[in-house]
Motif scaffolding. Structure first.
Motif, PDB file in Angstrom:
ATOM      1  N   LEU A  21       0.958  -0.934   0.038  1.00  0.00           N
ATOM      2  CA  LEU A  21       0.133  -0.039   0.034  1.00  0.00           C
ATOM      3  C   LEU A  21       1.275   1.493   0.224  1.00  0.00           C
ATOM      4  CD1 LEU A  21      -3.077  -1.099   2.647  1.00  0.00           C
ATOM      5  CD2 LEU A  21      -3.084  -1.136  -0.120  1.00  0.00           C
ATOM      6  N   LEU A  22       2.262   1.384   0.696  1.00  0.00           N
ATOM      7  CA  LEU A  22       2.845   2.247   0.271  1.00  0.00           C
ATOM      8  C   LEU A  22       3.877   2.890  -0.763  1.00  0.00           C
ATOM      9  CD1 LEU A  22       4.364   1.764   4.041  1.00  0.00           C
ATOM     10  CD2 LEU A  22       3.358   4.082   3.374  1.00  0.00           C
ATOM     11  N   THR A  23       4.289   1.072  -0.946  1.00  0.00           N
ATOM     12  CA  THR A  23       5.237   1.906  -2.897  1.00  0.00           C
ATOM     13  C   THR A  23       3.797   2.008  -3.690  1.00  0.00           C
ATOM     14  OG1 THR A  23       4.488  -0.905  -3.196  1.00  0.00           O
ATOM     15  CG2 THR A  23       6.552   0.626  -1.858  1.00  0.00           C
ATOM     16  N   LEU A  24       2.516   1.276  -3.718  1.00  0.00           N
ATOM     17  CA  LEU A  24       1.580   1.597  -4.424  1.00  0.00           C
ATOM     18  C   LEU A  24       0.826   3.310  -4.772  1.00  0.00           C
ATOM     19  CD1 LEU A  24      -0.121   0.803  -6.953  1.00  0.00           C
ATOM     20  CD2 LEU A  24      -1.928   0.539  -5.253  1.00  0.00           C
ATOM     21  N   SER A  25       0.785   4.131  -3.475  1.00  0.00           N
ATOM     22  CA  SER A  25       0.527   4.747  -3.137  1.00  0.00           C
ATOM     23  C   SER A  25       1.582   6.022  -3.407  1.00  0.00           C
ATOM     24  CB  SER A  25      -0.320   5.479  -1.608  1.00  0.00           C
ATOM     25  OG  SER A  25       0.857   5.483  -0.792  1.00  0.00           O
ATOM     26  N   LEU A  26       2.763   5.743  -2.939  1.00  0.00           N
ATOM     27  CA  LEU A  26       3.880   6.914  -3.359  1.00  0.00           C
ATOM     28  C   LEU A  26       4.581   6.556  -4.265  1.00  0.00           C
ATOM     29  CD1 LEU A  26       5.641   6.156   0.667  1.00  0.00           C
ATOM     30  CD2 LEU A  26       4.424   7.988  -0.152  1.00  0.00           C
ATOM     31  N   GLY A  27       4.389   5.330  -5.013  1.00  0.00           N
ATOM     32  CA  GLY A  27       4.868   5.789  -6.488  1.00  0.00           C
ATOM     33  C   GLY A  27       4.222   6.184  -7.198  1.00  0.00           C
ATOM     34  N   THR A  28       3.099   7.065  -7.716  1.00  0.00           N
ATOM     35  CA  THR A  28       2.612   7.716  -8.100  1.00  0.00           C
ATOM     36  C   THR A  28       3.443   9.447  -8.563  1.00  0.00           C
ATOM     37  OG1 THR A  28       1.790   8.915  -6.277  1.00  0.00           O
ATOM     38  CG2 THR A  28      -0.191   7.227  -6.888  1.00  0.00           C
ATOM     39  N   VAL A  29       4.539   9.528  -7.831  1.00  0.00           N
ATOM     40  CA  VAL A  29       4.902  10.636  -7.604  1.00  0.00           C
ATOM     41  C   VAL A  29       6.195   9.896  -9.106  1.00  0.00           C
ATOM     42  CG1 VAL A  29       7.146   9.572  -6.860  1.00  0.00           C
ATOM     43  CG2 VAL A  29       7.302  11.645  -7.040  1.00  0.00           C
ATOM     44  N   HIS A  30       6.381   8.628  -9.800  1.00  0.00           N
ATOM     45  CA  HIS A  30       6.572   8.778 -10.474  1.00  0.00           C
ATOM     46  C   HIS A  30       6.133   8.769 -12.219  1.00  0.00           C
ATOM     47  CE1 HIS A  30      10.321   7.674  -9.246  1.00  0.00           C
ATOM     48  NE2 HIS A  30       9.784   6.356  -8.604  1.00  0.00           N
ATOM     49  N   GLY A  31       4.961   8.912 -13.005  1.00  0.00           N
ATOM     50  CA  GLY A  31       3.547  10.213 -13.193  1.00  0.00           C
ATOM     51  C   GLY A  31       4.000  11.267 -12.876  1.00  0.00           C
ATOM     52  N   PHE A  32       4.551  11.257 -13.029  1.00  0.00           N
ATOM     53  CA  PHE A  32       4.837  12.645 -13.186  1.00  0.00           C
ATOM     54  C   PHE A  32       4.312  13.113 -14.678  1.00  0.00           C
ATOM     55  CE2 PHE A  32       7.389  16.700 -14.090  1.00  0.00           C
ATOM     56  CZ  PHE A  32       6.774  18.175 -12.891  1.00  0.00           C
ATOM     57  N   SER A  33       4.772  12.775 -15.297  1.00  0.00           N
ATOM     58  CA  SER A  33       5.177  13.508 -16.755  1.00  0.00           C
ATOM     59  C   SER A  33       3.627  13.133 -17.474  1.00  0.00           C
ATOM     60  CB  SER A  33       5.787  12.054 -18.258  1.00  0.00           C
ATOM     61  OG  SER A  33       4.847  11.363 -18.166  1.00  0.00           O
ATOM     62  N   VAL A  34       2.833  13.228 -17.365  1.00  0.00           N
ATOM     63  CA  VAL A  34       1.673  13.474 -17.350  1.00  0.00           C
ATOM     64  C   VAL A  34       0.797  15.266 -16.730  1.00  0.00           C
ATOM     65  CG1 VAL A  34       0.130  10.995 -17.654  1.00  0.00           C
ATOM     66  CG2 VAL A  34       0.403  12.272 -15.345  1.00  0.00           C
ATOM     67  N   LEU A  35       1.651  15.675 -16.456  1.00  0.00           N
ATOM     68  CA  LEU A  35       1.471  16.555 -15.438  1.00  0.00           C
ATOM     69  C   LEU A  35       2.463  18.271 -16.069  1.00  0.00           C
ATOM     70  CD1 LEU A  35       0.623  15.983 -11.534  1.00  0.00           C
ATOM     71  CD2 LEU A  35      -0.566  16.913 -12.931  1.00  0.00           C
ATOM     72  N   ILE A  36       3.404  17.345 -16.768  1.00  0.00           N
ATOM     73  CA  ILE A  36       4.135  18.207 -17.099  1.00  0.00           C
ATOM     74  C   ILE A  36       3.657  20.201 -17.993  1.00  0.00           C
ATOM     75  CG2 ILE A  36       6.345  18.611 -19.290  1.00  0.00           C
ATOM     76  CD1 ILE A  36       6.750  15.862 -18.255  1.00  0.00           C
ATOM     77  N   GLU A  37       2.425  19.222 -19.147  1.00  0.00           N
ATOM     78  CA  GLU A  37       2.041  19.945 -20.005  1.00  0.00           C
ATOM     79  C   GLU A  37       1.533  21.227 -19.007  1.00  0.00           C
ATOM     80  OE1 GLU A  37       0.666  19.202 -23.772  1.00  0.00           O
ATOM     81  OE2 GLU A  37       2.558  19.258 -24.736  1.00  0.00           O
ATOM     82  N   PRO A  38      -0.069  20.356 -17.922  1.00  0.00           N
ATOM     83  CA  PRO A  38      -0.396  21.069 -17.051  1.00  0.00           C
ATOM     84  C   PRO A  38      -0.124  22.460 -16.149  1.00  0.00           C
ATOM     85  CG  PRO A  38      -1.616  18.975 -16.980  1.00  0.00           C
ATOM     86  CD  PRO A  38      -0.418  19.139 -18.127  1.00  0.00           C
ATOM     87  N   LEU A  39       1.663  21.788 -16.298  1.00  0.00           N
ATOM     88  CA  LEU A  39       2.173  22.155 -14.660  1.00  0.00           C
ATOM     89  C   LEU A  39       2.699  24.105 -15.794  1.00  0.00           C
ATOM     90  CD1 LEU A  39       3.661  20.066 -12.793  1.00  0.00           C
ATOM     91  CD2 LEU A  39       2.133  22.010 -11.954  1.00  0.00           C
ATOM     92  N   GLU A  40       3.177  23.902 -17.198  1.00  0.00           N
ATOM     93  CA  GLU A  40       4.028  24.627 -17.960  1.00  0.00           C
ATOM     94  C   GLU A  40       2.483  25.678 -18.103  1.00  0.00           C
ATOM     95  OE1 GLU A  40       6.893  22.520 -21.125  1.00  0.00           O
ATOM     96  OE2 GLU A  40       4.804  22.762 -21.456  1.00  0.00           O
ATOM     97  N   ASP A  41       1.345  25.655 -18.560  1.00  0.00           N
ATOM     98  CA  ASP A  41       0.401  26.207 -18.388  1.00  0.00           C
ATOM     99  C   ASP A  41       0.271  26.901 -17.442  1.00  0.00           C
ATOM    100  OD1 ASP A  41       0.370  24.942 -21.390  1.00  0.00           O
ATOM    101  OD2 ASP A  41      -1.832  23.925 -20.606  1.00  0.00           O
TER     102      ASP A  41
END
Length: 384
Positions: A21-41
């Motif tokens: 449960l710890l690794t699944l929830s914390l591993g979400t950090v590695h999905g960061f690339s889907v936020l690149i363009e929203p963060l740029e905007d």
């Protein structure tokens, strides 16, 4: 410790679940690339500056792992889990409300990143002690779920409203970590860990040279994986993919990272670590070079293969270090080796963002990462 406390190995499945449960929830950090363009905007930033949010989280993660042995040794698994989830939930909450890049960096990069480090170290300790004779498979399981966290984050982001992808995703993560806190409070109640030989006794059995070679090998192998995890969506879009394809490829890379971790854990218990530690950077170098030449579906395949190699790498190294240095000594040495992973997290995504801003292409960064994989082969060769 109360008289009705019990050791991890007495109820192993309970603690594998808590670690997962710890690794699944914390591993979400590695999905960061889907936020690149929203963060740029959102913050009107370039690709290099946006990549630094992810790099900062990985640096803080590394620092937390480096100092985690003191916390893991001093406090119970329950207390460490509560600290991890509380800091992570707070960080994501701050990031959800951020109206400046600095505030987002503090919430996501510093707090959520630090929670990742402590939680990851705790999960590896729980996994290694749950089934001491099957460390490869158990560590492979929890690290696989750490990779799968990227896929889970892609789902969370997809459910967020289109006009607030960043805030919606961060709120979801904050709530998720709150739920993990409650469940782990039940799973880890009155658990205790093994106390082994002192760190100085453990460290005296191995040379500094071995640790340096492991450090170099981990650094040069992980650069490629962290680069791809941080830029998977935008690498595919640059190769002709759509935004919808980009979200799907983040899910795919997370899934293949998980599959690579599980496969490596299973193979490690059967064929040994030496074959895998040499084969992985070879496959990585071949895949990275191929990514400079392909587009479309072949690029999706190459990204998935890179994720699988990375997932296998982050399974083989902690498992091997645990076997070489022992359970407690392994935590200390892995904290040191993790500084290489942190440097890879700083260099890989930032290098990809910088070369894209300068050249309009990811190819130079991919070639550099391929050279790094070749260096890893030299460094890891003949490690017993």
């Amino acid at each position: 410790m109360t008289s009705d406390s019990y050791h991890i190995s007495d109820r192993p499945l309970r603690f594998i679940l808590a670690a997962s449960l710890l690794t699944l929830s914390l591993g979400t950090v590695h999905g960061f690339s889907v936020l690149i363009e929203p963060l740029e905007d959102l913050f009107e930033l370039g690709r290099t500056a946006t990549s630094l949010f992810y790099s900062l989280s990985l640096v803080c993660l590394t620092i937390a792992v480096l100092f985690s042995p003191r916390l893991l040794h001093r406090w119970s698994p329950l207390t460490n889990s509560l600290i991890t989830c509380s800091i992570g939930a707070l960080g994501c909450g701050i990031a959800a409300l951020a109206d400046t890049p600095i505030v987002f960096a503090v919430g996501y990069g510093v707090l959520f990143g630090s929670a990742n480090g402590l939680g990851y170290a705790l999960a590896l300790q729980l996994a290694a002690q749950a089934y001491p004779n099957r460390r490869g498979l158990t560590i492979g399981t929890v690290t696989a779920l750490y990779g799968l966290g990227a896929s889970f984050f892609a789902i969370c982001t997809g459910l967020a409203p289109n006009d607030d992808k960043v805030g919606g995703a961060m709120v979801t993560l904050s709530v998720l970590l709150g739920l993990v806190l409650l469940v782990n409070a039940l799973l880890l109640n009155r658990a205790r860990t093994t106390q082994e030989a002192t760190p100085s006794e453990q460290m005296g059995r191995r040379t500094l040279g071995l640790q340096i070679r492991l450090w170099i090998g981990y650094l040069t192998t992980c650069i490629a994986g962290l680069m791809v995890l941080g830029h998977a969506a935008t690498i595919l879009m640059h190769a002709g993919g759509t935004r919808q394809d980009a979200t799907r490829v983040v899910f795919l890379v997370g899934a293949t990272t998980a599959a690579g971790g599980l496969a490596a854990g299973w193979l490690n218990d059967r064929v040994g670590r030496r074959v895998l530690m040499i084969a992985l950077p070879i496959f990585s170098a071949i895949t990275l070079v191929s990514m400079t030449q392909v587009t479309g579906q072949l690029m999706i395949l190459a990204l998935g293969m890179t994720g699988a190699v990375y997932g296998a790498t982050i399974t083989i190294f902690p498992s091997s270090i645990s076997r070489i240095f022992g359970l407690h000594g392994g935590v200390i040495v892995y904290g040191r080796i993790m500084t290489a992973w942190g440097l890879a997290g700083l260099v890989g995504p930032a290098l990809a963002g910088m070369t894209y801003d300068i050249t309009g292409s990811y190819s130079p960064a991919l070639y550099i990462a391929a050279v790094g994989a070749i260096v890893a082969i030299w460094s890891i060769n003949n490690i017993d």
